[in-house]
Design an enzyme around this catalytic site. Sequence first.
Site, short mmCIF file in Angstrom:
data_model
loop_
_atom_site.label_atom_id
_atom_site.label_comp_id
_atom_site.label_asym_id
_atom_site.label_seq_id
_atom_site.Cartn_x
_atom_site.Cartn_y
_atom_site.Cartn_z
N HIS A 119 4.34 28.70 -3.26
CA HIS A 119 4.89 29.62 -4.27
C HIS A 119 6.41 29.67 -4.18
O HIS A 119 7.00 29.58 -3.10
CB HIS A 119 4.26 31.00 -4.15
CG HIS A 119 4.70 31.84 -2.99
ND1 HIS A 119 5.76 32.73 -3.06
CD2 HIS A 119 4.20 31.96 -1.73
CE1 HIS A 119 5.88 33.36 -1.91
NE2 HIS A 119 4.96 32.91 -1.08
N ASP A 131 9.95 33.24 3.00
CA ASP A 131 8.76 33.48 2.19
C ASP A 131 9.12 33.52 0.71
O ASP A 131 9.45 34.57 0.17
CB ASP A 131 8.14 34.81 2.61
CG ASP A 131 6.84 35.12 1.88
OD1 ASP A 131 6.26 34.20 1.29
OD2 ASP A 131 6.41 36.30 1.92
N GLU A 165 3.04 34.67 -7.01
CA GLU A 165 2.14 34.72 -5.86
C GLU A 165 2.18 36.09 -5.22
O GLU A 165 1.14 36.63 -4.79
CB GLU A 165 2.53 33.64 -4.84
CG GLU A 165 1.55 33.49 -3.67
CD GLU A 165 1.90 34.33 -2.45
OE1 GLU A 165 1.15 34.29 -1.46
OE2 GLU A 165 2.93 35.06 -2.49
N GLU A 166 3.37 36.67 -5.17
CA GLU A 166 3.53 37.96 -4.50
C GLU A 166 2.85 39.10 -5.25
O GLU A 166 2.71 40.19 -4.71
CB GLU A 166 5.02 38.27 -4.31
CG GLU A 166 5.77 37.26 -3.44
CD GLU A 166 5.38 37.30 -1.98
OE1 GLU A 166 4.45 38.08 -1.63
OE2 GLU A 166 5.96 36.57 -1.17
N ASP A 194 3.30 27.67 2.84
CA ASP A 194 3.79 29.04 2.60
C ASP A 194 4.33 29.58 3.92
O ASP A 194 3.56 29.86 4.84
CB ASP A 194 2.62 29.90 2.10
CG ASP A 194 3.07 31.26 1.60
OD1 ASP A 194 4.25 31.60 1.77
OD2 ASP A 194 2.22 31.99 1.05
N HIS A 286 9.07 40.11 3.81
CA HIS A 286 9.12 40.97 2.63
C HIS A 286 10.25 42.00 2.70
O HIS A 286 10.14 43.09 2.13
CB HIS A 286 7.77 41.67 2.39
CG HIS A 286 6.73 40.76 1.81
ND1 HIS A 286 5.49 41.21 1.42
CD2 HIS A 286 6.75 39.42 1.55
CE1 HIS A 286 4.78 40.20 0.94
NE2 HIS A 286 5.53 39.09 1.03
#
Length: 435
Positions: A119, A131, A165-166, A194, A286
Amino acid sequence: MGNRVTIPTLSAGIVLAGLLWSAPATAAPPETLAAPDISLANVQAHLNQLQSIATNNGGNRAHGRPGYQASIDFIRSRLNDAGYTTSVQSFTSNGATGFNLIADWPGGDTSNILMSGGHLDSVSAGPGINDNGSGSSGLLEVALTVARTNFQPQRHLRFGWWGAEELGLVGSTFYVNNLPAAERSRIRGYLNFDMIGSPNPGYFVYSSSGQPTGSINLQRALEAHFATIGVPTELTNVGGRSDHAAFARAGIPTGGLFTGAEVTKTAAQAQKWGGSSGVAFDRCYHRSCDTMANINTTALDRNADAIANAIWSLAAGSTTPPGPRFENPTDVPIPDLSTVESPITVSGVAGNAPAALAVGVDIRHTFRGDLVVDVLAPDGTAYNIHNRIGGSADNLTGTFTINAASEVANGTWRLRVRDAGPQDIGTINTWSLQF
């Protein structure tokens, strides 16, 4: 990577790449099987570009935001210049338009596609450099290396960079669900990347357990590079946490690499891989601090090379079919402070065992730190695969490799398990040898 928590499961050691499909009638030249080294500097340059895009677009590259569109434009431009056929697929999620980028390398059998992806979007809180800028950039450089070396594999190569994706694997799910059945059946395997540069990295390979038939071959192909450089891996059940999930639901074999997210590294893992125990694999998961400073370049380099190695070996084919597998499923109790053995008799295998003999082990035990596990060749030579590591964790399951090239294959091999500590007991549930 998405938010669902997953706990890595142990698999100490690694195995050689297997075949994704049966060997073709006309085998690829042997020299095409060796993947070139992937330039770390180039991967870092792609990451720097994604960082600049985020910085110039509100600090992120999230779905529906200008930074994501700019990320798509950047990746697509590089691929177009390299000779790929690219297309952008749009979809709607959370009231905003999202995009998937698909790139096909000309040539190869289009009824036999090996697809790789990751992603491209970040969360809105930060630039998403690990990420998943790391997987996106590693995959981009591998794709550019395919073009740079004019790799002409027997299988058709396709690459994908997924949106949203998130938000719940939206882009990859949209792509798979909207493929006509005939097109979907042509994708014979999907590799997912990923988070491959976590700052306190582990070396995780997606487990083939519970995945569509054929996934074991992708798992082995991804493990192979780490075997050659002496880096142990662990299998992880990623479940529905990343973009491989949509392909698995469609019955497509899947595999992938991962260096860890918010889960903390154990003392045993720190002993094996270095880094800090009791600390998350990625403390900036994140968060706004997921920047260029959040990348472990050694992990990024190793994983980029592992991606290339898997793609080259799986797409180019091999003249060597997989060897036979032997298994002993009979339970053998392991009493406290005892030594037990389980035999496997191998027959019909010509010559010596391979240099990377795969040993599958499923030992159920309440304290694996008590266990010393050896594989005994027919001549009695012992090959240690586990020596009292793992702390208070239970069970020892996974695939190990031993260099058994000096051993005659046929004869009785034994798994010897010694319980070297008090109070805990277990069982050899099953074990196997893959030649």
